[in-house]
Each structure stands twice: as C-alpha cells, then as structure tokens.
Scaffold this motif. Structure first.
Motif, short mmCIF file in Angstrom:
data_model
loop_
_atom_site.label_atom_id
_atom_site.label_comp_id
_atom_site.label_asym_id
_atom_site.label_seq_id
_atom_site.Cartn_x
_atom_site.Cartn_y
_atom_site.Cartn_z
N ASP A 228 -34.08 21.21 -12.65
CA ASP A 228 -32.59 21.50 -12.93
C ASP A 228 -32.12 22.82 -13.02
OD1 ASP A 228 -31.88 18.69 -12.83
OD2 ASP A 228 -32.33 18.30 -14.39
N PRO A 229 -30.68 23.31 -12.92
CA PRO A 229 -30.42 24.51 -13.43
C PRO A 229 -30.58 24.76 -14.83
CG PRO A 229 -28.86 23.76 -11.76
CD PRO A 229 -29.66 22.53 -12.28
N PRO A 230 -30.98 26.14 -15.09
CA PRO A 230 -30.98 26.35 -16.71
C PRO A 230 -29.59 25.84 -17.46
CG PRO A 230 -31.77 28.41 -15.35
CD PRO A 230 -31.05 27.24 -14.23
N PRO A 231 -29.82 25.54 -18.69
CA PRO A 231 -28.69 25.34 -19.54
C PRO A 231 -27.76 26.44 -19.72
CG PRO A 231 -30.58 24.37 -20.57
CD PRO A 231 -31.01 25.14 -19.18
N VAL A 232 -26.62 26.31 -19.78
CA VAL A 232 -25.44 27.44 -19.97
C VAL A 232 -25.16 27.85 -21.24
CG1 VAL A 232 -24.62 27.21 -17.76
CG2 VAL A 232 -23.41 26.17 -19.76
N GLY A 233 -24.89 28.77 -21.77
CA GLY A 233 -24.08 29.08 -23.02
C GLY A 233 -25.16 29.71 -23.93
N LEU A 234 -26.69 29.97 -23.39
CA LEU A 234 -27.83 30.56 -24.41
C LEU A 234 -27.81 32.04 -24.05
CD1 LEU A 234 -30.15 27.55 -23.98
CD2 LEU A 234 -28.56 27.95 -25.58
N LEU A 235 -27.24 32.61 -23.32
CA LEU A 235 -27.40 34.07 -22.95
C LEU A 235 -25.95 34.73 -23.57
CD1 LEU A 235 -28.87 33.82 -19.44
CD2 LEU A 235 -30.05 34.40 -21.59
N PRO A 236 -25.94 36.02 -23.44
CA PRO A 236 -24.82 36.78 -23.78
C PRO A 236 -23.96 36.54 -22.89
CG PRO A 236 -26.55 38.24 -24.39
CD PRO A 236 -27.39 36.80 -23.94
N ARG A 237 -22.59 36.18 -23.11
CA ARG A 237 -21.57 35.93 -22.01
C ARG A 237 -21.58 36.55 -20.68
NH1 ARG A 237 -15.93 36.53 -24.64
NH2 ARG A 237 -16.44 38.69 -24.01
N GLY A 238 -21.75 37.80 -20.58
CA GLY A 238 -21.42 38.19 -19.12
C GLY A 238 -22.75 37.84 -18.27
N ILE A 239 -23.93 38.03 -19.01
CA ILE A 239 -25.34 37.68 -18.25
C ILE A 239 -25.09 36.14 -18.12
CG2 ILE A 239 -27.56 37.50 -18.40
CD1 ILE A 239 -26.75 40.18 -17.72
N ASP A 240 -24.70 35.41 -18.94
CA ASP A 240 -24.69 33.82 -18.80
C ASP A 240 -23.63 33.55 -17.54
OD1 ASP A 240 -25.56 31.50 -20.04
OD2 ASP A 240 -23.32 30.88 -20.00
N ALA A 241 -22.81 34.02 -17.23
CA ALA A 241 -21.90 33.80 -16.03
C ALA A 241 -22.64 34.39 -14.75
CB ALA A 241 -20.49 34.77 -16.17
N ILE A 242 -23.52 35.33 -14.85
CA ILE A 242 -24.07 35.86 -13.63
C ILE A 242 -25.05 34.77 -13.30
CG2 ILE A 242 -25.44 37.65 -12.71
CD1 ILE A 242 -23.75 39.62 -14.50
N VAL A 243 -25.94 34.51 -14.46
CA VAL A 243 -27.12 33.61 -13.92
C VAL A 243 -26.47 32.19 -13.73
CG1 VAL A 243 -28.82 32.07 -15.40
CG2 VAL A 243 -28.52 34.70 -15.85
N ARG A 244 -25.38 31.68 -14.36
CA ARG A 244 -24.72 30.46 -13.79
C ARG A 244 -24.43 30.37 -12.57
NH1 ARG A 244 -21.38 30.19 -17.71
NH2 ARG A 244 -19.79 30.97 -16.79
N ALA A 245 -23.75 31.58 -12.01
CA ALA A 245 -23.31 31.71 -10.55
C ALA A 245 -24.62 31.74 -9.63
CB ALA A 245 -22.59 33.09 -10.38
N CYS A 246 -25.69 32.47 -10.21
CA CYS A 246 -26.91 32.42 -9.29
C CYS A 246 -27.97 30.98 -9.03
CB CYS A 246 -27.83 33.34 -9.80
SG CYS A 246 -27.26 35.36 -9.74
N CYS A 247 -27.43 30.32 -10.06
CA CYS A 247 -28.08 28.71 -10.06
C CYS A 247 -27.29 27.87 -9.89
CB CYS A 247 -28.73 28.75 -11.53
SG CYS A 247 -30.01 29.88 -11.96
N GLU A 248 -26.18 28.24 -8.97
CA GLU A 248 -25.36 27.20 -8.35
C GLU A 248 -26.19 26.18 -7.78
OE1 GLU A 248 -22.86 24.61 -6.83
OE2 GLU A 248 -22.04 26.05 -8.57
N PRO A 249 -26.11 24.93 -7.88
CA PRO A 249 -27.00 23.98 -7.02
C PRO A 249 -26.83 24.17 -5.31
CG PRO A 249 -26.06 22.89 -8.89
CD PRO A 249 -25.32 24.08 -8.79
N THR A 250 -25.61 24.62 -5.17
CA THR A 250 -25.33 24.44 -3.56
C THR A 250 -25.81 25.95 -3.05
OG1 THR A 250 -23.53 23.06 -3.72
CG2 THR A 250 -23.46 24.24 -1.71
N PRO A 251 -26.62 26.26 -2.08
CA PRO A 251 -26.88 27.69 -1.86
C PRO A 251 -25.82 28.47 -1.39
CG PRO A 251 -28.34 26.01 -1.06
CD PRO A 251 -27.39 25.20 -1.52
#
Length: 278
Positions: A228-251
């Motif tokens: 599963d994609p990594p849980p959100v909200g555990l990183l600083p806000r800006g980096i968290d948003a970038i990681v969330r976009a990169c780990c989007e399930p749909t390629p």
C-alpha cells in the motif's frame, strides 16, 4: 591478496583487475553479486568492486553476462549525471564479471529519519538522478533506500543492475527468479509501485513511486506498509504533498521525475525564503 572474506568462492575473486587495485574485505553479499572494498594504490583512493560470479555454462551463464553488459551500458549512458554513483571501469576474466566504482558510504535506511535539511538534500539529489536517468532512456527499476548512498558527503543513486533501457532491453537476474515474477525485476515490498505486483515491468512511473516511498522512509525512518502507499501526514507538509503525488496508485497520475525535481526545488526555495513551520 588481502582479506578474502567469509564464504566467498574463488569464482567471485577477479584475477585481472587493473594494476594497482587490491581487494580488501567483503562489504556486501547479495543474491547475484558480491561487493568488495578495494584500494587503488596508485591514486590513493578507496574503491568498491562489484563482482558477479559467472556460471560454468548454459543459460545461467548467458543471463549473468547479459546482466553485466546491460548494467555497464546503463551506467555509460549516465556517465555525466552528478547524483549517480559513477562507473570507473569494468571487465571480466571468464569466471566472473566486475565493475569498479568509488567506495560510497552506508545506505539511506541506516541514517533515517533525517533532519529536514538533510531530507530535502536527499530528495533533490535523487530526483535529479532519476530525471537524468529517464532523460537518457534508463529506468532504474529498484529505487529503494538501500540504493541511496553517500559519496564525498553527497547522496547518490546506485545499483542499476535491474534497470531497463528504453531500447527495449530488460534488466536480468541470475538467481533463478522467473522472468514474469515481479520480485525478479526489483519489486521490493514497501517501495515497489502497485502495478509492479500485478506483473507490470519497471517504468519511469514506477521509479517515481519508488522515489516517493524512499523519501517517506528517509523522513519517517520506517518501511512503508506492504504493497500500500505510505501513510500521509507524517512528513513536513510540502514534502508530504510531493510524496503523496508520487505514490498515487494510478501510474498516469504520478508526476514525471523532472516535475518531481522541480517540485522539490520549489520546496527548498520556499523554506529558504519563508522558513515556515514544519
């Protein structure tokens, strides 16, 4: 010869390294290769020698040699990439194939969790390495914390042994894994994109997912859960948003490596200018 390590067969010891290079101890043993610490006595520098033992004959021998030639070609395409561990020389002696690189320090997982400044440094460097690789039509295929090392104090991306060249040439393994097995193509649980576990080959999009999961580990200090994609909200806000976009399930919804590098650069500029809360 100096120390030969524990449990390393004669076939794993190159006999024709360039003059002045002497092997020391074994510093890593994987499913397909052994990594030695070495010393270049002429230039006074430490090196790493990655050795692939070549089976005596048959399909296994052909696959080992093909993987070696594949990795050297991938690294040749990236000779000028600033955040890729460089290949210095390579060769074979019939019983094994070998690649020589500078000796880099321990992987990312051993250093995590990183302070914010270090996290941004790693994010920028590895995103830049992926951007350069994809521009050269090289898909890494196994972006994980184990393949982020430190060379002269700066992070570099290493181990292109499972890479894919956009010419259509796929990375190979020599440990008996079936070509259709996701694990045979570097699908490491926690850092591999969901489509890889459905049998899809490595792509630029799966590299970006691996980058996002790797940066999550760098900031949190843990392995992402399962497939599963990594849980959100555990990183600083800006980096968290970038990681969330990169780990989007749909390629197709993931950013490109170039876009990721630009987003990280923007986050670095934002923090340098405003120094907001984490």
């Amino acid at each position: 010869m100096e120390g030969t390590g524990i449990g390393v067969g004669r076939a794993s010891v190159p006999t024709n390294l360039p003059s002045g290079i002497r092997l020391g101890e074994v510093v890593g043993v994987g499913a397909t290769s052994t990594v030695w610490r070495a010393r270049d006595r002429r230039r006074g520098r430490d090196l790493a020698v990655k050795v692939l033992a070549v089976p005596a004959g048959g399909e296994a021998r052909e696959r080992t040699v093909a993987r070696f030639e594949h990795e050297t070609r991938a690294l040749a395409r990236l000779a000028d990439a600033p955040h890729v561990l460089p290949l210095l020389t390579a060769g074979s002696d019939g019983s094994c194939c070998w690649l020589v690189t500078p000796l880099a320090e321990a992987g990312l997982f051993e250093r995590a969790p990183l302070a914010l400044a270090d996290l941004l440094d790693v994010a920028a460097a590895t995103a830049g390495a992926l951007e350069a690789a994809h521009a050269a039509h090289v898909v890494h295929g196994d972006v994980t914390p184990a393949n982020v090392l430190w060379l002269d104090g700066r992070p570099v991306l290493s181990d292109f042994g499972l890479s894919v060249l956009r010419s259509g040439e796929a990375g190979l393994r020599t440990d008996g894994a079936a070509p259709g097995d996701p694990a045979a193509r570097g699908a490491t649980p926690g850092w591999a994109a969901p489509e890889r576990w459905d049998g899809a080959p490595p792509t630029e999009a799966s590299d970006v997912y691996g980058w996002g999961a790797t940066i999550w580990t760098a900031g949190v200090g843990e392995r992402p859960p399962g497939h599963d994609p990594p849980p959100v909200g555990l990183l600083p806000r800006g980096i968290d948003a970038i990681v969330r976009a990169c780990c989007e399930p749909t390629p197709r919804r993931r950013p490109s490596a170039a876009e990721v590098r630009a987003m990280v650069a923007g986050e670095v500029r934002r923090r340098d200018r405003y120094c907001p809360e984490p």
